[in-house]
Design an enzyme around this catalytic site. Structure first.
Site, PDB file in Angstrom:
ATOM      1  N   GLY A  90       0.841  -1.198   0.000  1.00 14.63           N
ATOM      2  CA  GLY A  90       0.000   0.000   0.000  1.00 14.63           C
ATOM      3  C   GLY A  90       0.869   1.237   0.000  1.00 14.63           C
ATOM      4  O   GLY A  90       2.092   1.151   0.126  1.00 14.63           O
ATOM      5  N   GLY A  92       2.756   3.596   1.485  1.00 12.53           N
ATOM      6  CA  GLY A  92       3.327   3.791   2.823  1.00 12.53           C
ATOM      7  C   GLY A  92       3.874   5.186   3.025  1.00 12.53           C
ATOM      8  O   GLY A  92       4.173   5.597   4.148  1.00 12.53           O
ATOM      9  N   ARG A  93       4.067   5.893   1.936  1.00 11.23           N
ATOM     10  CA  ARG A  93       4.609   7.246   2.073  1.00 11.23           C
ATOM     11  C   ARG A  93       4.140   8.168   0.950  1.00 11.23           C
ATOM     12  O   ARG A  93       4.661   9.267   0.790  1.00 11.23           O
ATOM     13  CB  ARG A  93       6.124   7.194   2.059  1.00 11.23           C
ATOM     14  CG  ARG A  93       6.688   6.487   0.824  1.00 11.23           C
ATOM     15  CD  ARG A  93       8.137   6.730   0.733  1.00 11.23           C
ATOM     16  NE  ARG A  93       8.778   5.777  -0.172  1.00 11.23           N
ATOM     17  CZ  ARG A  93      10.047   5.831  -0.488  1.00 11.23           C
ATOM     18  NH1 ARG A  93      10.796   6.775   0.027  1.00 11.23           N
ATOM     19  NH2 ARG A  93      10.566   4.951  -1.302  1.00 11.23           N
ATOM     20  N   GLY A 126       7.512   7.070   6.305  1.00 12.51           N
ATOM     21  CA  GLY A 126       6.606   7.836   5.445  1.00 12.51           C
ATOM     22  C   GLY A 126       7.293   8.911   4.619  1.00 12.51           C
ATOM     23  O   GLY A 126       6.632   9.661   3.903  1.00 12.51           O
ATOM     24  N   ASP A 252       4.100  -4.870  -7.384  1.00  8.15           N
ATOM     25  CA  ASP A 252       3.495  -3.646  -6.862  1.00  8.15           C
ATOM     26  C   ASP A 252       4.088  -2.406  -7.536  1.00  8.15           C
ATOM     27  O   ASP A 252       3.596  -1.303  -7.333  1.00  8.15           O
ATOM     28  CB  ASP A 252       3.677  -3.547  -5.340  1.00  8.15           C
ATOM     29  CG  ASP A 252       5.119  -3.702  -4.918  1.00  8.15           C
ATOM     30  OD1 ASP A 252       5.729  -4.742  -5.239  1.00  8.15           O
ATOM     31  OD2 ASP A 252       5.669  -2.777  -4.296  1.00  8.15           O
ATOM     32  N   ASP A 262       7.334   3.814 -10.284  1.00 11.74           N
ATOM     33  CA  ASP A 262       7.975   3.577  -8.992  1.00 11.74           C
ATOM     34  C   ASP A 262       9.484   3.346  -9.132  1.00 11.74           C
ATOM     35  O   ASP A 262       9.975   2.227  -9.081  1.00 11.74           O
ATOM     36  CB  ASP A 262       7.330   2.387  -8.271  1.00 11.74           C
ATOM     37  CG  ASP A 262       6.554   2.876  -7.057  1.00 11.74           C
ATOM     38  OD1 ASP A 262       6.317   4.097  -6.955  1.00 11.74           O
ATOM     39  OD2 ASP A 262       6.190   2.045  -6.204  1.00 11.74           O
TER      40      ASP A 262
END
Ligand code: AMP
Ligand code: MG
Length: 487
Positions: A90, A92-93, A126, A252, A262
């Protein structure tokens, strides 16, 4: 041209509700300041480039202010990391601030990375550091300029907020743009947590918003999966043709739109090396340069598994079977063009493979070789490039083959050949050492080098006056830089 408060929001993902994401407010950075902004990315939102210089810009993208219509959400997903399944990941930051429509009717996700802790932060803080935010910014905009599908980056905001990695660093945020932030891992999450209703809702959402043309097909979900296979095959073909190593191809980090997504410890090849591993925590070389091709298929199979509630296994297998031939066709097409060829012959694959083998053995600069090959006629260029090779007999044999192939290809002037080849062979790429120089200056408060490098990389195919230093092979210190995996 719009001012910052004139953006139009329509937060479709947020409306899917709490099963898909959680409302979280950004945690502001101390003393936010503009490091760099992309005019081209601002244009995607119809934003006047001058607004980047206003204090409110750094406040908005440094987490201090929000539009009234924004609905910041942390998305939930899971995924296969280095081959093993992690049941819950998910944002996270990062936060999806909202979806914005431009005047052309395109919608763009505004995603703020480094925005603080969320329910999905696990052990993390985060935050994102300045170094990795600059790298993501430069890579997104550089890949786009090369014609490689990618998420985009609007800006990097720096700060005085301390963040601990191997040492103390400073926090930063990067504002990422994409038509969607939905990953393969979104589908895996709802499949493995056995939530068929939400999974169906997600599939409908993706189909309606991102693959509406597939609705017309007899099996819309299958058509959508095929399209995802095709887009990934094409994206990875471009990575391989231009020497881009992603580094963390976990499911992911794979976008359902087939865009580069990403960024971690990515790298562009300097010397050609098929076995290059840019991620130093990847001890087995799972994501080495040449492994990106089979890993692309592996990742698509993981997505296929998660789509088994909607599509028959046989149909999924058949669609997966499209990946390699499509990859190969796109790759060969690009490599032919990089070699200056306008026609296709059976043996072209052998010609390309022969060249790469010679480059591998001699550590030839992957980018500059192709650029120089187009500078002059085939005969002159190979004579000049010969000195870069150790196996001279091997290179001479290849050069003879190449010259004969060029002669059969067609009748064109050297001027036409140069123009055509330079349009596909960049002079400037984001070499690790160039990024490193820009980061070192930025960490001491001087952002001019990041901005200059970004400018140069927005026109990679065009020779730019006074920018020779960006078109060089790396100096010795810059050849095998250990790029920290922490970000
Ligand atoms: P990545 O390897 O960057 O794709 O991240 C994998 C997962 O770890 C994602 O769920 C990220 O949101 C999460 N993550 C990475 N870095 C941090 C951090 N500093 N704080 C919280 N979560 C993080
Ligand atoms: Mg990720």
């Amino acid at each position: 041209m719009k001012a910052l408060d004139e953006l139009t929001f329509d937060n479709r993902f947020a409306r899917l509700g709490d099963a898909f994401s959680t409302h979280v407010l950004p945690e502001p950075l101390d003393e936010p300041r503009l490091v760099v902004a992309s005019k081209a990315a601002m244009a995607l939102l119809d934003l006047d480039p001058a607004v980047a210089q206003t204090p409110v810009f750094a406040e908005l993208f440094g987490g201090h202010k929000l539009w009234a219509e924004a609905e910041p959400r942390a998305m939930v997903y899971s995924g296969h990391q280095f081959g093993g399944y992690t049941p819950q990941l998910g944002d996270g930051r990062g936060l999806l601030l909202g979806e914005v429509y431009n005047e052309a009717g395109e919608h763009w996700d505004l995603h703020l990375k480094g925005a603080g802790m969320t329910p999905y932060s696990r052990m993390g803080d985060g935050r994102a550091v300045l170094r990795s935010s600059i790298r993501e910014f430069l890579a997104s905009e550089a890949l786009h300029a090369l014609g490689i599908p990618t998420s985009r980056a609007l800006c990097v905001i720096g700060s005085s907020t301390p963040v601990w990695r191997e040492k103390q660093e400073r926090g930063a945020m990067v504002l990422r743009l994409a038509h969607s932030h939905i990953r393969f891992g979104h589908f895996e999450y709802f499949y493995y947590t056995k939530k068929p209703e939400q999974q169906a809702e997600l599939a409908e959402h993706v189909l309606n918003l991102h693959y509406p043309e597939c609705r017309e097909q007899p099996e819309p979900y299958l058509a959508m999966f095929r399209e995802i296979v095709e887009r990934n095959a094409e994206m990875i073909a471009k990575w391989q043709a231009y020497g881009f190593c992603h580094g963390v191809m976990n499911t992911d980090n794979m976008s359902i739109l087939g865009i580069t997504f990403d960024f971690g410890p990515f790298a562009f090849l300097d010397d050609f090396d098929a076995h290059f591993i840019c991620n130093h925590s990847d001890h087995e070389g799972r994501y080495s340069f040449s492994n990106q091709v089979p890993i692309g298929q592996w990742n698509l199979s993981a997505l296929a598994q998660a789509l088994t509630p909607f599509i028959s296994v046989d149909a999924l297998k058949e669609a997966l079977g499209l990946y390699l031939p499509l990859y190969q066709a796109h790759y060969l097409d690009l490599m032919r063009r990089r070699l200056g060829l306008t026609t296709a012959e059976e043996d072209d694959q052998t010609l390309v493979e022969g060249l790469l083998k010679l480059m591998q053995n001699s550590g030839v600069d992957y980018t500059l070789f192709f650029r120089r090959l187009g500078d002059e006629s085939a005969a002159l260029a190979v004579t000049r490039l010969r000195d870069d090779f150790v196996d001279l007999a091997g290179f001479d044999a290849w050069a003879e083959q190449y010259k004969a192939r060029v002669a059969r290809d067609g009748d064109y002037t050297q001027e036409q050949r140069r123009e055509r080849m330079h349009a596909v062979n960049p002079l400037y790429i984001l070499r690790n050492y160039l990024a490193q120089n820009a980061i070192a200056a930025a960490e001491s408060g001087d952002y001019s080098e990041v901005r200059r490098l970004h400018e140069v990389l927005t026109r990679p195919f065009e020779e730019q006056a006074g920018m020779e230093q960006y078109a060089q092979r790396p100096p010795d210190w810059g050849k095998h830089l250990e790029i920290s995996c922490s970000s």
